[in-house]
Design a protein around this motif. Structure first.
Motif, mmCIF file in Angstrom:
data_model
loop_
_atom_site.group_PDB
_atom_site.id
_atom_site.type_symbol
_atom_site.label_atom_id
_atom_site.label_comp_id
_atom_site.label_asym_id
_atom_site.label_seq_id
_atom_site.Cartn_x
_atom_site.Cartn_y
_atom_site.Cartn_z
ATOM 1 N N UNK A 88 0.857 -1.183 0.000
ATOM 2 C CA UNK A 88 0.000 0.000 0.000
ATOM 3 C C UNK A 88 0.893 1.232 0.000
ATOM 4 N N UNK A 89 0.666 2.165 -0.932
ATOM 5 C CA UNK A 89 1.470 3.387 -0.914
ATOM 6 C C UNK A 89 1.064 4.277 0.263
ATOM 7 N N UNK A 90 2.029 4.704 1.011
ATOM 8 C CA UNK A 90 1.830 5.532 2.205
ATOM 9 C C UNK A 90 1.052 4.762 3.276
ATOM 10 N N UNK A 91 1.120 5.181 4.522
ATOM 11 C CA UNK A 91 0.351 4.509 5.582
ATOM 12 C C UNK A 91 -1.155 4.644 5.345
ATOM 13 N N UNK A 92 -1.892 3.626 5.724
ATOM 14 C CA UNK A 92 -3.355 3.687 5.620
ATOM 15 C C UNK A 92 -3.879 4.485 6.808
ATOM 16 N N UNK A 93 -4.567 5.570 6.525
ATOM 17 C CA UNK A 93 -5.135 6.364 7.617
ATOM 18 C C UNK A 93 -6.473 5.796 8.073
ATOM 19 N N UNK A 94 -7.099 4.995 7.209
ATOM 20 C CA UNK A 94 -8.379 4.368 7.545
ATOM 21 C C UNK A 94 -8.538 3.108 6.713
ATOM 22 N N UNK A 95 -9.082 2.064 7.325
ATOM 23 C CA UNK A 95 -9.434 0.815 6.644
ATOM 24 C C UNK A 95 -10.891 0.524 6.959
ATOM 25 N N UNK A 96 -11.640 0.026 5.976
ATOM 26 C CA UNK A 96 -13.023 -0.353 6.268
ATOM 27 C C UNK A 96 -13.492 -1.437 5.310
ATOM 28 N N UNK A 97 -13.977 -2.528 5.889
ATOM 29 C CA UNK A 97 -14.589 -3.595 5.112
ATOM 30 C C UNK A 97 -15.985 -3.163 4.693
ATOM 31 N N UNK A 98 -16.482 -3.724 3.600
ATOM 32 C CA UNK A 98 -17.863 -3.469 3.199
ATOM 33 C C UNK A 98 -18.774 -3.956 4.334
#
Length: 102
Positions: free
Chosen positions: A67-77
């Motif tokens: 993933x480019x850059x850190x993930x600031x948010x993750x969310x599953x459907x």
């Protein structure tokens, strides 16, 4: 009182990097699944999909992707019935939607 047949109530998982974002999946066919996003101070970061192995009662890494850059948010459907494609949204520099297989 016998401990045989009793399930573990606290589970641990140690990611290989500092965790910056995480989200639980609510799909009934993918129980106890968690997405973890790394925080590495450079362009190349990771998202890791972790699931509970119910036989060993341990969380294990099921998949990892760049993933480019850190993930600031993750969310599953938010699919509580398991009828939609298995999607994971991440944000960092852009909003990205990933289709998860297996």
């Amino acid at each position: 009182m016998s401990l045989h047949g009793k399930r573990k109530e606290i589970y641990k998982y140690e990611a290989p990097w500092t965790v910056y974002a995480m989200n639980w999946s609510v799909r009934p066919d993918k129980r106890f699944r968690l997405a973890l996003g790394s925080f590495v101070e450079e362009y190349n970061n990771k998202v890791q999909l972790v699931g509970l192995d119910e036989e060993s009662s341990e969380f294990i890494c099921r998949n990892t992707f760049d993933h480019p850059y850190p993930t600031t948010k993750l969310m599953w459907i938010p699919d509580t019935k398991g009828v939609y494609p298995d999607l994971l949204a991440t944000s960092g520099d852009y909003l990205r939607v990933w289709r998860v297989s297996a």
